[in-house]
Write an enzyme that holds these catalytic residues in place. Structure first.
Site, mmCIF file in Angstrom:
data_model
loop_
_atom_site.group_PDB
_atom_site.id
_atom_site.type_symbol
_atom_site.label_atom_id
_atom_site.label_comp_id
_atom_site.label_asym_id
_atom_site.label_seq_id
_atom_site.Cartn_x
_atom_site.Cartn_y
_atom_site.Cartn_z
ATOM 1 N N GLY A 104 54.187 -12.351 19.781
ATOM 2 C CA GLY A 104 53.710 -11.883 18.365
ATOM 3 C C GLY A 104 52.822 -10.714 18.429
ATOM 4 N NE ARG A 195 55.980 -14.506 27.805
ATOM 5 C CZ ARG A 195 54.878 -13.949 27.831
ATOM 6 N NH1 ARG A 195 53.783 -14.480 28.230
ATOM 7 N NH2 ARG A 195 54.530 -12.618 27.826
ATOM 8 C CG ASP A 264 52.439 -19.699 26.039
ATOM 9 O OD1 ASP A 264 52.029 -20.869 26.394
ATOM 10 O OD2 ASP A 264 51.957 -18.873 25.267
ATOM 11 C CG ASN A 265 49.638 -17.797 28.560
ATOM 12 O OD1 ASN A 265 50.577 -17.058 27.834
ATOM 13 N ND2 ASN A 265 48.648 -18.321 28.034
HETATM 14 P P1 AMP Z 1 48.348 -15.878 24.359
HETATM 15 O O1 AMP Z 1 47.227 -16.110 24.019
HETATM 16 O O2 AMP Z 1 48.834 -14.397 24.892
HETATM 17 O O3 AMP Z 1 48.919 -16.909 25.224
HETATM 18 O O4 AMP Z 1 49.158 -16.185 22.911
HETATM 19 C C1 AMP Z 1 49.643 -17.065 22.302
HETATM 20 C C2 AMP Z 1 50.752 -16.859 21.138
HETATM 21 O O5 AMP Z 1 49.963 -16.065 20.220
HETATM 22 C C3 AMP Z 1 51.611 -15.650 21.648
HETATM 23 O O6 AMP Z 1 52.926 -16.204 20.884
HETATM 24 C C4 AMP Z 1 51.329 -14.597 21.123
HETATM 25 O O7 AMP Z 1 52.077 -13.702 20.723
HETATM 26 C C5 AMP Z 1 50.513 -14.846 19.715
HETATM 27 N N1 AMP Z 1 49.328 -14.131 19.390
HETATM 28 C C6 AMP Z 1 48.168 -14.051 20.040
HETATM 29 N N2 AMP Z 1 47.515 -12.924 19.427
HETATM 30 C C7 AMP Z 1 48.048 -12.518 18.281
HETATM 31 C C8 AMP Z 1 47.776 -11.533 17.400
HETATM 32 N N3 AMP Z 1 46.709 -11.042 17.238
HETATM 33 N N4 AMP Z 1 48.836 -11.309 16.507
HETATM 34 C C9 AMP Z 1 49.981 -12.106 16.710
HETATM 35 N N5 AMP Z 1 50.424 -12.923 17.499
HETATM 36 C C10 AMP Z 1 49.460 -13.216 18.294
HETATM 37 MG MG MG Z 2 50.389 -15.647 26.164
#
Ligand code: AMP
Ligand code: MG
Length: 509
Positions: A104, A195, A264-265
């Protein structure tokens, strides 16, 4: 599919970096990703280029720091040969399944084969909205970008597998979080960004062909020896389990809390990834939680090995249709593979602890000896990293009273540690290894310097509040040699004073 290549007219040809891209993921079926170009930013400025990593990737550091290079690192220009995509994935977030996550706020520019022959992804993080952004802005704030840069490179120097940071660029734009913050883009490098959640994405759609195509890609890319196994997909699962158990053991050996171990991480290649609200423990606390959103302590320090198994069980579920035609047979095979996780983890963790304690010859009571030290630290509020480092200094000189005092000083109450030290001295006296050999092992297992939370926070605050990257640069410098004593940087080895303690870190990327 339209061509995604773009040569900006303002690129001076002698400076424009060339990337030897070979984009294998972009050759997978269309439903694996969405072709998406980064969104240009107002005023890109290079914060830092990781020159050593650039060379390792066979990229020219000089041209990467040219205007044309910075334009690529900011997402304003798409490099020749890049096929930018946002990849699809799903994931269990804090135990709840989300079938549609995806990149995202990240865009994969492409893959290069590095100087060691290893294929590496080059990805921009914070480069604008994608098909998967939903309500998010696709952007990243400067603070989390610097945090990820510092942590990634600290891991590399500590010898722990991790994604890497090739560059950080500020955007000249503001991102709106709890307040308006300066924006930035991180260039992240990984053996791949696939992932556990990538497999889950297709499994959740009963798209077995895609699960198989992804597994074939993973085997070819990360686990080529699995291709020759009687059951390649089961061998791949075993390989992922082996790498993840080893990785999490390394985290536990250095007191690292990932913070958001959602499926996903968790990277299939076995690198630490997506460490948003992560931290290293200062004083040892097994139940320590850092993430402000982890209210129930799901991802607490001591829960990480069990969460690793939980996540790998989700991977095994996604792979079931590939493991055997008969579902019962597939489940039995998966259970056997997952059953090996605990043994693999315990072995790796214990091997790490033995090294930290300077023990070469395994004894049956080593786990108890190690655990009792951890318990003594927890009970007396002793700093994890400092305790092991002070113990290291005792290894060559077991009778030095000032060194002994330096260790005891870390414990609010010394009763337990005094007893423990006498046990450890008796134990190492049984070893055939020399004190020098023992100290050498301990010195490379017990870092003097870790990216302590308060130091990371201090570096970020200077950058965000004052546009001053001096503290960031100095911290990176110190952390590039974590196992060396650096007397001139002694303050970086110290735990926080009570007013420096950072109690929680926030996602907010
Ligand atoms: P994460 O916190 O990296 O594990 O992200 C979890 C999900 O939220 C993933 O699909 C990211 O791409 C999405 N995401 C996190 N921050 C943003 C943002 N600022 N804009 C769009 N998508 C986001
Ligand atoms: Mg992530």
């Amino acid at each position: 599919m339209t061509s995604t290549q773009d040569q900006s007219p303002d690129q001076s040809p002698d400076h424009a970096p060339t990337f030897p891209f070979d984009n294998s993921y972009a050759r997978l079926p269309d439903r694996f990703f969405t072709r998406t170009r980064p969104t240009a930013v107002a005023a890109p400025r290079l914060i830092r280029l990781n020159e050593n990593l650039a060379r390792e990737l066979r990229l020219d550091p000089v041209s990467l720091t040219s205007l044309a290079g910075i334009a690529i690192l900011a997402g304003n220009t798409v490099a020749l040969g890049s096929e930018p995509i946002a990849t699809a994935y799903a994931g269990h977030q804090f135990g709840g399944f989300n079938p549609s996550l995806g990149d995202g706020r990240a865009i994969l520019l492409g893959e290069v084969v590095d100087a060691h022959g290893i294929r590496r992804d080059i990805q921009l993080k914070g480069s604008g909205p994608t098909h998967y952004s939903r309500r998010g802005d696709g952007r990243a704030a400067l603070g989390p970008v610097l945090r990820e840069y510092i942590l990634s490179e600290a891991f590399a120097s500590l010898g722990v597998p991790s994604t890497r940071a090739l560059a950080a660029v500020s955007t000249g734009e503001v991102v709106l979080r709890e307040r308006a913050l300066p924006g930035a883009v991180l260039t992240r490098v990984a053996q791949s960004h696939i992932r556990v959640g990538t497999f889950q994405y297709f499994a959740a759609r009963s798209d077995v062909d895609a699960v198989r195509a992804l597994a074939d890609h993973v085997i070819a890319r990360h686990y080529p020896e699995a291709a020759a196994a009687p059951n390649p997909y089961l061998a791949m699962l075993d390989d992922v389990i082996a790498r993840q158990s080893a990785l999490i053991a390394r985290w536990m050996n250095i007191g690292f809390i990932h913070g958001v171990m959602n499926t996903d991480n968790m990277a299939i290649c076995g690198e630490t990834i997506d460490f948003g609200p992560c931290a290293f423990v200062d004083h040892y606390e097994p139940d320590k939680v850092f993430s402000s959103i982890d209210e129930r302590g799901r991802y607490a320090l001591s829960n990480q090995p069990a969460i690793g198994l939980w996540n790998l069980s989700r991977l095994a579920e996604a792979l079931l249709p590939l493991l055997a035609d008969d579902k019962a047979v597939a489940i039995t095979s998966a259970e056997v593979s997952l059953g090996a996780y605990v043994r693999r983890y315990e072995e790796a963790y214990l091997a790490g602890l033995r090294q930290k304690l300077g023990l070469v010859e395994p004894h049956a009571d080593d786990p108890a000896l190690a655990q009792d030290l951890l318990d003594a630290m927890a009970a007396a509020g002793a700093d994890f990293t400092q305790t092991f480092r002070r113990l290291t200094e005792l290894a060559t000189d077991t009778s030095a009273s000032e060194k002994l005092d330096d260790l005891r000083k870390l414990f609010a109450d010394t009763t337990a540690i005094d007893l423990w030290i006498s046990r450890w001295l008796a134990r190492i006296a049984q070893e055939a290894s020399t004190p020098e050999a023992r100290a050498a092992i301990m010195r490379r297992s017990n870092p003097a310097f870790i990216p302590r939370n308060h130091l990371v926070a201090e570096a970020i605050a200077e950058a965000v509040e004052n546009d001053d990257f001096g503290a960031f640069e100095r911290l990176l410098q110190v952390l590039s040699r974590p196992y060396d004593d650096q007397p001139e940087s002694a303050r970086y080895a110290l735990p926080p004073t009570p007013d420096q303690v950072v109690r929680a870190t926030f996602c907010g990327t």
